[in-house]
Design an enzyme around this catalytic site. Sequence first.
Site, PDB file in Angstrom:
ATOM      1  N   ASP A 286      -8.084   3.633  10.127  1.00  0.00           N
ATOM      2  CA  ASP A 286      -7.353   2.896   8.907  1.00  0.00           C
ATOM      3  C   ASP A 286      -8.475   3.256   7.923  1.00  0.00           C
ATOM      4  OD1 ASP A 286      -5.777   1.584   7.236  1.00  0.00           O
ATOM      5  OD2 ASP A 286      -5.234   0.240   8.605  1.00  0.00           O
TER       6      ASP A 286
ATOM      7  N   CYS B  64      -8.886 -13.473  18.449  1.00  0.00           N
ATOM      8  CA  CYS B  64      -9.399 -12.170  19.091  1.00  0.00           C
ATOM      9  C   CYS B  64     -10.653 -12.204  18.534  1.00  0.00           C
ATOM     10  CB  CYS B  64      -8.760 -11.177  18.544  1.00  0.00           C
ATOM     11  SG  CYS B  64      -6.972 -10.998  19.113  1.00  0.00           S
TER      12      CYS B  64
ATOM     13  N   ARG C  35       0.804  -1.275   0.012  1.00  0.00           N
ATOM     14  CA  ARG C  35       0.193  -0.057   0.049  1.00  0.00           C
ATOM     15  C   ARG C  35       0.869   1.134  -0.048  1.00  0.00           C
ATOM     16  NH1 ARG C  35      -4.285  -0.757   3.858  1.00  0.00           N
ATOM     17  NH2 ARG C  35      -5.074  -2.027   2.161  1.00  0.00           N
ATOM     18  N   TYR C  36       1.817   1.243   0.807  1.00  0.00           N
ATOM     19  CA  TYR C  36       2.799   2.563   1.088  1.00  0.00           C
ATOM     20  C   TYR C  36       3.834   2.320   0.124  1.00  0.00           C
ATOM     21  CZ  TYR C  36      -0.094   3.281   5.193  1.00  0.00           C
ATOM     22  OH  TYR C  36      -1.236   3.765   6.037  1.00  0.00           O
TER      23      TYR C  36
ATOM     24  N   ARG D  75      -8.833  -9.169  10.356  1.00  0.00           N
ATOM     25  CA  ARG D  75      -8.792  -9.913   9.356  1.00  0.00           C
ATOM     26  C   ARG D  75      -9.721 -11.184   9.503  1.00  0.00           C
ATOM     27  NH1 ARG D  75      -2.777  -8.965   9.064  1.00  0.00           N
ATOM     28  NH2 ARG D  75      -3.302  -6.840   8.337  1.00  0.00           N
TER      29      ARG D  75
ATOM     30  N   CYS E  96     -11.092  -9.356  15.692  1.00  0.00           N
ATOM     31  CA  CYS E  96     -10.129  -9.446  14.742  1.00  0.00           C
ATOM     32  C   CYS E  96     -10.614  -8.834  13.350  1.00  0.00           C
ATOM     33  CB  CYS E  96      -9.858 -11.087  14.341  1.00  0.00           C
ATOM     34  SG  CYS E  96      -8.810 -11.379  12.956  1.00  0.00           S
TER      35      CYS E  96
ATOM     36  N   ASP F 200     -12.070  -1.265  13.111  1.00  0.00           N
ATOM     37  CA  ASP F 200     -12.373  -1.271  11.857  1.00  0.00           C
ATOM     38  C   ASP F 200     -13.682  -1.611  11.269  1.00  0.00           C
ATOM     39  OD1 ASP F 200      -9.974  -0.368  10.632  1.00  0.00           O
ATOM     40  OD2 ASP F 200      -9.114  -2.704  10.789  1.00  0.00           O
TER      41      ASP F 200
ATOM     42  N   LYS G 249      -3.580   4.633   7.151  1.00  0.00           N
ATOM     43  CA  LYS G 249      -3.732   5.127   8.461  1.00  0.00           C
ATOM     44  C   LYS G 249      -3.743   6.426   8.619  1.00  0.00           C
ATOM     45  CE  LYS G 249      -1.548   0.950  10.306  1.00  0.00           C
ATOM     46  NZ  LYS G 249      -1.237   0.329   8.952  1.00  0.00           N
TER      47      LYS G 249
ATOM     48  N   ARG H 226       7.210   0.067   2.167  1.00  0.00           N
ATOM     49  CA  ARG H 226       7.151  -0.918   3.307  1.00  0.00           C
ATOM     50  C   ARG H 226       5.632  -1.719   2.616  1.00  0.00           C
ATOM     51  NH1 ARG H 226       5.230   3.855   4.673  1.00  0.00           N
ATOM     52  NH2 ARG H 226       3.463   4.163   6.188  1.00  0.00           N
TER      53      ARG H 226
ATOM     54  N   CYS I  57      -3.332 -18.258  14.504  1.00  0.00           N
ATOM     55  CA  CYS I  57      -3.349 -17.417  16.030  1.00  0.00           C
ATOM     56  C   CYS I  57      -2.909 -18.415  17.068  1.00  0.00           C
ATOM     57  CB  CYS I  57      -4.187 -16.303  16.038  1.00  0.00           C
ATOM     58  SG  CYS I  57      -4.018 -14.927  14.577  1.00  0.00           S
TER      59      CYS I  57
HETATM   60  C1  LIG Z   1      -0.157  -0.657   8.822  1.00  0.00           C
HETATM   61  C2  LIG Z   1       0.378  -0.782   7.400  1.00  0.00           C
HETATM   62  C3  LIG Z   1       1.790  -0.806   7.313  1.00  0.00           C
HETATM   63  C4  LIG Z   1       2.750   0.030   8.311  1.00  0.00           C
HETATM   64  O1  LIG Z   1       2.257   1.286   8.569  1.00  0.00           O
HETATM   65  P1  LIG Z   1       2.975   1.935   9.617  1.00  0.00           P
HETATM   66  O2  LIG Z   1       2.588   3.336   9.729  1.00  0.00           O
HETATM   67  O3  LIG Z   1       4.667   2.048   8.980  1.00  0.00           O
HETATM   68  O4  LIG Z   1       3.236   1.072  10.845  1.00  0.00           O
HETATM   69  C5  LIG Z   1       2.083  -1.271   6.126  1.00  0.00           C
HETATM   70  N1  LIG Z   1       1.248  -1.782   5.156  1.00  0.00           N
HETATM   71  C6  LIG Z   1      -0.240  -1.881   5.421  1.00  0.00           C
HETATM   72  C7  LIG Z   1      -1.219  -2.365   4.245  1.00  0.00           C
HETATM   73  C8  LIG Z   1      -0.352  -1.274   6.528  1.00  0.00           C
HETATM   74  O5  LIG Z   1      -1.792  -1.657   6.931  1.00  0.00           O
END
Ligand SMILES: *Cc1c(COP(=O)(O)O)cnc(C)c1O
Length: 430
Positions: free
Chosen positions: A341, A140, A123-124, A145, A143, A304, A348, A127, A136
């Site tokens: 989110d 939870c 997504r980002y 997911r 959850c 969520d 986020k 990362r 798990c």
């Molecule tokens: C939360 C998340 C991350 C990590 O986000 P940070 O703000 O860096 O902790 C990376 N990818 C996805 C899809 C996420 O939901």
Amino acid sequence: MDKFRFFQKAKKNSYWKKVFDKDWLDYRWQIKNRVTEPKILQKILYLTDKETKTIQRSLKILRMAITPYYLSQIDINDKFCPIKLQAVPTISETNISKSDFSDPLHEEEDCPVKGLEGVLTHRYPDRLIIYVTYQCAMYCRHCTRRRHAGETDLPTPWLKILKAAEYVKKTKTVRDILISGGDPLTLPTDYLEKIIKLFREIKHVEIIRIGTRVPVTCPMRITDDLCQMLKKYHPLWINTHFNHPKEITDLSAKACNLLADAGIPLGNQSVLLRRVNNHPLVMKNLVKLLVANRVRPYYIYQCDLSQGIEHFRTRVSEGIEIIEYLRGHTSGFAVPVFCIDGIGGGGKIPLMPNYVLSQGHSKWVLRNYEGLICNYTEPSNYTYEPPANIEKYIDPNDQKNIIGVSELLSDSNTINIVPKNLVRHQRRKK
Ligand SMILES: *Cc1c(COP(=O)(O)O)cnc(C)c1O
């Protein structure tokens, strides 16, 4: 261990009173003896027949598995015990609200490789997440997911993990790998090591982090062996998931301290849950205990819009109120970021109380946590001067990839961000 480091000593429910400590403290015993049958749960928690039947019905949606350790922390005289609410299914989970989605965060849509849906979410820019198992230690009830959690006890097949690593190898912008699931620490140590090693060997991967609730739900899994393995792959970070002070027992505190002693920086991601932790002073107690155990509160998530958890959701304002009670009132590093989110893969989005009261041509008017109102005077006769020789200190790729609102702030020629199908634009003569 110092008393202020935990809320209470771990208890052992009388159902297991004959179990030897040697077994009780062995994570393999804990996993093998997880309570998955409503009939057994009934005996342990003295549930009514009606309660037991409704549990059975809600299990079709998300399976139940509770470690004897976590189950033992439940106060059986408290109908709304915060541990019980997180572990024991209720009929509310069968209620699907109009606003619910199976995959509210579009984690499957944001998968860049065909066939890796549910294994990879990118997504980002720098990362991504790899889901290495859907098992798990404890499922939870809140959850997010839940569409996948507990689907299978098998880890993600090695071939898919290799395929995910191929994607990371050719995507040079990825510098942070988030290993999640399910719970990665339910995997055998050697399989987990094989996965971590695979990603560690990719040159441009700078940090690896693991998301796990095992320190909370099965703290005996944090063994010396596991720590010895993990510390070989630094820089490695771990985020865990404590939601309530009651979860910080001498055993879960010890698990956190073992990981911290292995040099692993620890963060905590809580979910704001109705009846569990939606009170500023409960959260304050939680964050104080976390930092006493070297765990940095990282995020508090608004719950969520996943299917069947509306009964856990709170007002958004409750999260803002919690931050109001923390910022300034306690150590800065004990204050997490409250965020939502964004639906559909928005990522986020942080929310916080307003501290800016007004802005003038050279002054800001701000308020602090006490309600004191002050101004801040900006420098007079100011011209912006960047640091000297910045080319030496910045990554040239960072300069190329400025997007979003920061692009509007930058020197680029972009002057606006325009919604798709803007009616005003459609009206314009061609
Ligand atoms: C939360 C998340 C991350 C990590 O986000 P940070 O703000 O860096 O902790 C990376 N990818 C996805 C899809 C996420 O939901």
